[in-house]
Write a protein that holds these residues in place. Structure first.
Motif, PDB file in Angstrom:
ATOM      1  N   LYS A 337      59.643  41.362  22.045  1.00  0.00           N
ATOM      2  CA  LYS A 337      59.786  41.125  23.520  1.00  0.00           C
ATOM      3  C   LYS A 337      60.532  40.126  23.814  1.00  0.00           C
ATOM      4  N   HIS A 338      60.683  39.019  22.773  1.00  0.00           N
ATOM      5  CA  HIS A 338      61.510  37.871  22.810  1.00  0.00           C
ATOM      6  C   HIS A 338      62.950  38.365  22.001  1.00  0.00           C
ATOM      7  N   MET A 339      63.749  39.090  21.926  1.00  0.00           N
ATOM      8  CA  MET A 339      64.600  39.282  21.029  1.00  0.00           C
ATOM      9  C   MET A 339      65.684  38.084  21.046  1.00  0.00           C
ATOM     10  N   ALA A 340      66.086  37.617  22.094  1.00  0.00           N
ATOM     11  CA  ALA A 340      67.222  36.566  22.010  1.00  0.00           C
ATOM     12  C   ALA A 340      66.584  35.348  21.312  1.00  0.00           C
ATOM     13  N   GLU A 341      65.324  35.024  21.679  1.00  0.00           N
ATOM     14  CA  GLU A 341      64.775  33.902  21.098  1.00  0.00           C
ATOM     15  C   GLU A 341      64.299  34.183  19.468  1.00  0.00           C
ATOM     16  N   ALA A 342      64.004  35.251  19.124  1.00  0.00           N
ATOM     17  CA  ALA A 342      63.960  35.570  17.764  1.00  0.00           C
ATOM     18  C   ALA A 342      65.218  35.161  16.940  1.00  0.00           C
ATOM     19  N   LYS A 343      66.303  35.863  17.667  1.00  0.00           N
ATOM     20  CA  LYS A 343      67.595  35.579  16.960  1.00  0.00           C
ATOM     21  C   LYS A 343      68.086  34.224  16.965  1.00  0.00           C
ATOM     22  N   GLN A 344      67.546  33.350  17.945  1.00  0.00           N
ATOM     23  CA  GLN A 344      67.841  31.906  18.083  1.00  0.00           C
ATOM     24  C   GLN A 344      67.116  31.185  16.817  1.00  0.00           C
ATOM     25  N   PHE A 345      65.828  31.756  16.638  1.00  0.00           N
ATOM     26  CA  PHE A 345      65.217  31.114  15.603  1.00  0.00           C
ATOM     27  C   PHE A 345      65.974  31.297  13.972  1.00  0.00           C
ATOM     28  N   LEU A 346      66.384  32.555  13.890  1.00  0.00           N
ATOM     29  CA  LEU A 346      67.320  32.755  12.555  1.00  0.00           C
ATOM     30  C   LEU A 346      68.505  31.659  12.565  1.00  0.00           C
ATOM     31  N   GLU A 347      68.916  31.791  13.908  1.00  0.00           N
ATOM     32  CA  GLU A 347      70.391  30.915  13.871  1.00  0.00           C
ATOM     33  C   GLU A 347      70.050  29.330  13.440  1.00  0.00           C
ATOM     34  N   PHE A 348      68.693  29.139  14.109  1.00  0.00           N
ATOM     35  CA  PHE A 348      68.442  27.699  13.689  1.00  0.00           C
ATOM     36  C   PHE A 348      68.224  27.459  12.324  1.00  0.00           C
ATOM     37  N   LEU A 349      67.441  28.662  11.718  1.00  0.00           N
ATOM     38  CA  LEU A 349      67.236  28.444  10.117  1.00  0.00           C
ATOM     39  C   LEU A 349      68.447  28.581   9.330  1.00  0.00           C
ATOM     40  N   ALA A 350      69.387  29.141   9.807  1.00  0.00           N
ATOM     41  CA  ALA A 350      70.546  29.374   9.024  1.00  0.00           C
ATOM     42  C   ALA A 350      71.654  28.165   9.281  1.00  0.00           C
ATOM     43  N   SER A 351      71.304  27.309  10.134  1.00  0.00           N
ATOM     44  CA  SER A 351      72.091  26.311  10.426  1.00  0.00           C
ATOM     45  C   SER A 351      72.334  25.478   9.290  1.00  0.00           C
ATOM     46  N   LYS A 352      73.440  24.743   8.988  1.00  0.00           N
ATOM     47  CA  LYS A 352      73.794  24.119   7.777  1.00  0.00           C
ATOM     48  C   LYS A 352      72.694  23.260   7.490  1.00  0.00           C
ATOM     49  N   GLU A 353      72.235  22.327   8.549  1.00  0.00           N
ATOM     50  CA  GLU A 353      71.351  21.035   8.153  1.00  0.00           C
ATOM     51  C   GLU A 353      69.877  21.768   7.684  1.00  0.00           C
ATOM     52  N   VAL A 354      69.418  22.831   8.397  1.00  0.00           N
ATOM     53  CA  VAL A 354      68.079  23.427   8.183  1.00  0.00           C
ATOM     54  C   VAL A 354      68.204  24.202   7.028  1.00  0.00           C
ATOM     55  N   ALA A 355      69.101  24.973   6.631  1.00  0.00           N
ATOM     56  CA  ALA A 355      69.121  25.794   5.446  1.00  0.00           C
ATOM     57  C   ALA A 355      69.329  24.605   4.145  1.00  0.00           C
ATOM     58  N   GLN A 356      70.248  24.026   4.372  1.00  0.00           N
ATOM     59  CA  GLN A 356      70.226  22.890   3.018  1.00  0.00           C
ATOM     60  C   GLN A 356      69.063  22.050   2.791  1.00  0.00           C
ATOM     61  N   LYS A 357      68.069  21.876   3.850  1.00  0.00           N
ATOM     62  CA  LYS A 357      66.852  21.215   3.736  1.00  0.00           C
ATOM     63  C   LYS A 357      65.879  22.110   2.998  1.00  0.00           C
ATOM     64  N   MET A 358      66.097  23.516   3.236  1.00  0.00           N
ATOM     65  CA  MET A 358      65.068  24.411   2.416  1.00  0.00           C
ATOM     66  C   MET A 358      65.499  24.573   1.117  1.00  0.00           C
ATOM     67  N   VAL A 359      66.891  24.907   0.795  1.00  0.00           N
ATOM     68  CA  VAL A 359      67.247  25.213  -0.488  1.00  0.00           C
ATOM     69  C   VAL A 359      67.054  24.059  -1.401  1.00  0.00           C
ATOM     70  N   ASP A 360      66.998  22.703  -0.778  1.00  0.00           N
ATOM     71  CA  ASP A 360      67.013  21.534  -1.539  1.00  0.00           C
ATOM     72  C   ASP A 360      65.454  21.498  -1.988  1.00  0.00           C
ATOM     73  N   SER A 361      64.318  21.686  -0.785  1.00  0.00           N
ATOM     74  CA  SER A 361      63.095  21.778  -1.213  1.00  0.00           C
ATOM     75  C   SER A 361      62.542  22.938  -1.971  1.00  0.00           C
ATOM     76  N   GLN A 362      63.169  23.893  -1.982  1.00  0.00           N
ATOM     77  CA  GLN A 362      62.636  25.049  -2.940  1.00  0.00           C
ATOM     78  C   GLN A 362      63.603  25.169  -4.221  1.00  0.00           C
ATOM     79  N   GLY A 363      64.398  24.579  -4.326  1.00  0.00           N
ATOM     80  CA  GLY A 363      65.191  24.554  -5.580  1.00  0.00           C
ATOM     81  C   GLY A 363      65.849  26.038  -5.627  1.00  0.00           C
ATOM     82  N   SER A 364      66.413  26.600  -4.564  1.00  0.00           N
ATOM     83  CA  SER A 364      66.999  27.957  -4.366  1.00  0.00           C
ATOM     84  C   SER A 364      68.518  27.716  -4.667  1.00  0.00           C
ATOM     85  N   VAL A 365      69.063  29.091  -4.811  1.00  0.00           N
ATOM     86  CA  VAL A 365      70.380  29.160  -4.932  1.00  0.00           C
ATOM     87  C   VAL A 365      71.015  29.717  -3.500  1.00  0.00           C
TER      88      VAL A 365
END
Lengths: 445, 290
Positions: A337-365
């Protein structure tokens, strides 16, 4: 009835009615909140025109510690965009059924966390989910394959790690007992014998959760096929060969059963479940378990001083480590129902800052070109050095199956319950597999 | 009373009939239709396939095992819940000081959620659980079993847990039935020299038949429709050892075979109807009035 009794009864009745009405009221309020449209305030750079929107993200309860749904991540997203992410936690054992039903009746959440391999078999990926090829973060992906099916990107993840599957082992116990990582099945049995003699349970089998019984065969079957018959799974999926045609498969199942029959496991394997595993390793009650590297992460979160590692399922000489196609990617249903907002959430997670925070905390590649992979935890670096870099990994059997696998898991459980032998398991799976493929309309069945 | 006034009473039924039709009759008919189709998650079209789904039910060994397990569960629980229910009701109908307390104690499991029962019983029924430890403590360790993981006995274990949970409910219905029997019959029987057993056989049982009928129906239908007990205690396992028709329906939907799932559901509906209605008619004929 006395007057007093009548008064009490009337009072109770009135109370119950009031509570019922209040409950009805709160239910509506909850629904309105979940469906999303009230309110205002918050940041002004949201994609919903200043109006507060709530998007629904459905995920299995067993995945509630996923980095995607960490409260600080959700809070930051809400603060920046005025979009609230509401979590629908689905019972682990019913996640597929609930999602299938939701998709069928168009009561779809805006986002689903599921795994790509199972989404193709369980949730009809092509029909139900949005293709994400044109999303802005796609151009920064290092490895598109781990998010793709049918030549399109259907899912999102910040990491390109796939779960590695093999034998999780306690390095300290191995060191104390002077044990080496076994290179074949005979060596593995010898290791089990020595661990058992020390009073520790060599292997923990939590086969109440029948999927856990599939870790050994899923890696063993795929390793054998990769080395001996690379087109085997294509042949099986085309109906040209059967699972029971491969005698080695029965041998692998027999091996796992033998580990139990020789007394190298917990006694009540069909009563013990995966959620007991972390405790077993923390208490040093067990030395090994056939599982994925996610168990190591779960144990390390509780006690970083327990040193665990992973080695390949030792079914044969020089076996490869299983690479699971599973994982917890995010998907957007076509009818969100909220396609645009859902895509916006993925964009947010993919942002350099957020993604960096997540790979750091999870020790991921990292899977983004501009996000740096942190120093990996010891166990993961070992996997990279010993298996990934020398290309000693094989995608597990699950990657090749296009039908629901739960009946295979039940049959594996049945072997340990004494209902079937290894050949019986494969024969029964052939029948069920054939039926499932026929239902799916696959040619050759 | 004229005709329009007579009809007026029927107008009041319409709202209820309409709601009943929308929420029960229509879905039931739709279910019947879909049970003859290949309705699946991964297909865009739904095709009529005749009796194929039903043929498959009777040739799939897991489905046949589920039908067998359902029958075992239904028979065992009908017998267990009713025999124990009558025994408890007769015992707690006597003039005991603690009878109200005991009635509450025996009734209380039936108001608990099956989930709670599962949480309590699962650890008790393990190989190293409380039940086996009690057996060992009293020198009966030969009776120890893997109650929930031995395929040979698992369905019987689930049935036993269900009997434990619901017998109190049956007891309450039997108690109500017992209390409607006039004491004069027992007084007359005593004067005629009848003992307890004779009074029970010749007075209690015949006059309790309406309550027995209700309980038989409830337990039989409940037994044939069993799902939650199996689902929470064993999930149909180990393997498929304790699958019942209810869990097979869930499994079919889980596999995306919705046409097959509705066919199994239709079959269950038919089985309950075919078994329950003749039994009800037969038992009603046996009833006597005071």
């Amino acid at each position: 009835m006395s007057t007093t009794s009548k008064k009490i009864a009337t009072g109770l009745l009135a109370g119950i009615m009031t509570l019922s009405l209040a409950a009805c009221g709160s239910g509506n309020t909850g629904k309105n909140n979940a469906q999303a449209t009230n309110g205002g305030g918050g940041a002004d750079n949201g994609g919903s025109g200043g109006k507060k929107v709530t998007i629904e993200l459905a995920l299995s309860k067993s995945s509630q510690d996923s980095a995607f749904v960490a409260q600080d991540v959700l809070d930051e997203f809400e603060q920046k965009t005025n979009i609230k992410v509401n979590l629908q936690l689905l019972p682990a054992e019913q996640t597929a059924t609930v999602l299938q039903t939701k998709l069928a009746v168009d009561e779809v959440p805006d986002l689903i966390q599921y795994n790509l391999a199972s989404a193709t078999t369980d949730l009809n990926l092509e029909r139900n989910f949005e293709i994400l090829d044109n999303e802005p973060w796609v151009s920064r992906l290092l490895n598109k394959d781990v998010l793709s099916a049918y030549d399109h990107i259907y899912s999102f993840h910040y990491s390109q790690d796939t779960g590695m599957q093999g034998v999780v082992y306690n390095k300290d116990i191995f060191k104390d007992l002077g044990l080496e990582i076994p290179k074949n099945y005979e060596e593995f049995l010898a290791v089990c014998e020595k661990i058992k003699a020390s009073g520790i349970t060599p292997v923990f089998m939590p086969f109440k959760d029948n999927w856990a019984a599939n870790i050994w065969p899923a890696a063993a079957f795929a390793d054998w096929a990769a080395k001996n018959d690379p087109t085997l799974f294509d042949d099986i999926n085309a109906g040209r060969k059967k699972w029971s045609d491969i005698p080695e498969f029965a041998t692998f199942l027999d091996q796992q059963y033998e580990v139990y029959k020789k007394g190298y496991t917990n006694t009540d394997i069909l009563s013990d479940s995966y959620d007991m595993a972390v405790g077993k390793f923390l208490n040093k009650e067990t030395a090994m378990m056939f599982m994925g590297d996610w168990l190591i992460v779960n144990v390390a979160e509780k006690d970083p001083n327990v040193h665990l590692g992973l080695f390949a399922i030792p079914t044969s000489e020089d076996a490869n480590l299983g690479a699971s196609p599973l994982g917890g990617q995010l998907f957007i249903p076509k009818k969100a129902k909220h396609m645009a907002e859902a895509k916006q959430f993925l964009e947010f997670l993919a942002s350099k800052e957020v993604a960096q925070k997540m790979v750091d905390s999870q020790g991921s590649v990292s899977n983004f070109s501009d996000v740096t992979t942190p120093k990996l935890p010891d166990y993961k670096q070992e996997i990279v050095d010993q298996y990934i870099t020398p290309k000693k990994t094989t995608l597990t059997t699950d990657a090749y199956m296009i039908v629901d696998r739960s009946e295979l898991y039940r049959l594996l459980q049945d072997e340990f319950a004494g209902g079937l032998d290894a050949k019986g398991v494969l024969k029964a799976w052939d029948e069920k597999f054939s039926q499932l493929m026929k239902d799916k309309g696959v040619e050759g069945f | 009373m004229n005709v329009s006034k007579k009809l007026y009473a029927y107008y009041l039924i319409w709202p209820a009939l309409l709601i009943y039709s929308i929420f029960f009759v229509l879905p039931a008919l739709a279910g019947l239709y879909y049970s003859f189709t290949d309705w699946r998650l991964d297909r865009d079209t739904i095709k009529f396939i005749g009796w194929d789904n039903f043929e498959r039910i009777f040739t799939d060994r897991t489905l046949l095992l589920a039908i067998k397990n359902t029958a075992i569960f239904a028979v065992v629980t009908v017998i267990g819940k009713n025999l124990l229910g009558i025994a408890l009701a007769v015992g707690l109908n006597m003039r005991l000081k603690t009878r109200n307390l005991l009635r509450a104690v025996f009734y209380s499991p039936s108001i608990l959620s099956v989930l709670v029962i599962s949480i309590v019983f699962t650890p008790m029924l393990r190989s190293d659980g409380t039940i086996n430890r009690i057996f060992e403590a009293v020198g009966l360790s030969s009776l120890s079993q893997a109650w929930l993981t031995n395929p040979a006995i698992v369905i019987w274990t689930v049935a036993a847990v269900s009997i434990w949970q619901h017998t109190g409910f049956q007891m309450a219905i039997y108690l109500a039935g017992l209390q409607s029997i006039s004491k004069e019959y027992y007084e007359a029987a005593t004067i005629d020299g009848a003992g307890s057993w004779r009074s029970f056989r010749s007075i209690t049982l015949p006059l309790l038949l309406p309550a027995i009928n209700i309980n038989l129906m409830l337990t039989l239908i409940g037994g044939l429709k069993v799902f939650s007990e199996v689902f929470v205690l064993t999930g149909g396992g180990p393997g498929n050892a304790s699958q019942v028709v209810g869990t097979i329906i869930l499994r079919s939907f889980g596999e995306g075979s919705w046409g097959l799932g509705t066919a199994v559901n239709t079959l269950l509906f038919a089985a309950v109807t075919i078994i329950a209605i003749p039994l009800l008619i037969f038992m009603r004929r046996k009833e006597v009035s005071e």
